[in-house]
Design a protein around this motif. Structure first.
Motif, PDB file in Angstrom:
ATOM      1  N   ALA A  13      -6.280   8.628   4.057  1.00  0.00           N
ATOM      2  CA  ALA A  13      -4.838   8.597   3.819  1.00  0.00           C
ATOM      3  C   ALA A  13      -4.399   9.577   2.737  1.00  0.00           C
ATOM      4  N   GLY A  14      -5.243   9.827   1.775  1.00  0.00           N
ATOM      5  CA  GLY A  14      -4.846  10.712   0.692  1.00  0.00           C
ATOM      6  C   GLY A  14      -5.193  12.176   0.929  1.00  0.00           C
ATOM      7  N   GLU A  29      -5.768   8.813   8.949  1.00  0.00           N
ATOM      8  CA  GLU A  29      -5.191   7.629   8.328  1.00  0.00           C
ATOM      9  C   GLU A  29      -4.041   8.055   7.414  1.00  0.00           C
ATOM     10  N   ARG A  30      -2.993   7.272   7.414  1.00  0.00           N
ATOM     11  CA  ARG A  30      -1.848   7.569   6.550  1.00  0.00           C
ATOM     12  C   ARG A  30      -1.349   6.295   5.904  1.00  0.00           C
ATOM     13  N   TRP A  31      -0.880   6.400   4.661  1.00  0.00           N
ATOM     14  CA  TRP A  31      -0.176   5.287   4.051  1.00  0.00           C
ATOM     15  C   TRP A  31       1.212   5.229   4.649  1.00  0.00           C
ATOM     16  N   THR A  32       1.799   4.055   4.690  1.00  0.00           N
ATOM     17  CA  THR A  32       3.153   3.924   5.226  1.00  0.00           C
ATOM     18  C   THR A  32       4.094   3.431   4.145  1.00  0.00           C
ATOM     19  N   ASP A  33       5.367   3.501   4.446  1.00  0.00           N
ATOM     20  CA  ASP A  33       6.408   3.004   3.557  1.00  0.00           C
ATOM     21  C   ASP A  33       6.977   1.755   4.230  1.00  0.00           C
ATOM     22  N   THR A  34       6.587   0.590   3.756  1.00  0.00           N
ATOM     23  CA  THR A  34       6.996  -0.654   4.392  1.00  0.00           C
ATOM     24  C   THR A  34       8.208  -1.240   3.679  1.00  0.00           C
ATOM     25  N   ASP A  78      -2.075  -4.016   5.068  1.00  0.00           N
ATOM     26  CA  ASP A  78      -2.827  -3.570   3.909  1.00  0.00           C
ATOM     27  C   ASP A  78      -2.886  -4.719   2.892  1.00  0.00           C
ATOM     28  N   ASP A  80      -1.831  -4.945  -0.072  1.00  0.00           N
ATOM     29  CA  ASP A  80      -0.668  -5.118  -0.947  1.00  0.00           C
ATOM     30  C   ASP A  80       0.582  -5.568  -0.186  1.00  0.00           C
ATOM     31  N   HIS A  83       1.493  -1.602   4.990  1.00  0.00           N
ATOM     32  CA  HIS A  83       0.726  -1.293   6.187  1.00  0.00           C
ATOM     33  C   HIS A  83       0.056   0.056   6.049  1.00  0.00           C
ATOM     34  N   PHE A  84      -0.953   0.199   6.843  1.00  0.00           N
ATOM     35  CA  PHE A  84      -1.820   1.337   6.853  1.00  0.00           C
ATOM     36  C   PHE A  84      -1.798   1.829   8.291  1.00  0.00           C
TER      37      PHE A  84
END
Ligand code: ZN
Length: 102
Positions: A13-14, A29-34, A78, A80, A83-84
């Protein structure tokens, strides 16, 4: 196998993605903005482009509006509460109209 480590060829993701990485079958893989109602996923090819999924979305096909690159997308919860996204570069591009849906 219960090992949760991503497959070796997945792009984390990073990590930055280059055009050379956008080969069919490549896993990114990417981090999302939930938010309370939606999940925004940045496109690996164009980070300023996002697709928006609902919180009920488990998998979807995501298409970049800038270049029409297509991904098979899976969303995983994820730790926290966010979501991932796991995006697989699709083999066949989808053709989409730029007109809004009726
Ligand atoms: Zn793109």
């Amino acid at each position: 196998m219960t090992n949760e480590t991503p497959a070796p060829r997945a792009i984390g993701a990073g990590e930055l993605v280059t055009k050379a990485d956008l080969k069919p079958g490549r896993v990114i893989e990417r981090w999302t903005d939930t938010t309370p109602t939606a999940i925004r996923v940045p496109m690996p090819c164009h980070e300023r482009q996002h697709v928006t999924a609902t919180r009920d979305t488990v998998s979807a096909v995501a298409v970049c509006r800038a270049c029409s690159q297509t991904y098979e997308m899976v969303l995983e919860p994820d730790f926290d509460g966010g979501h991932f996204a796991i995006l697989t570069v699709a083999h066949v591009p989808h053709l989409i109209s730029r007109q809004a849906r009726a």
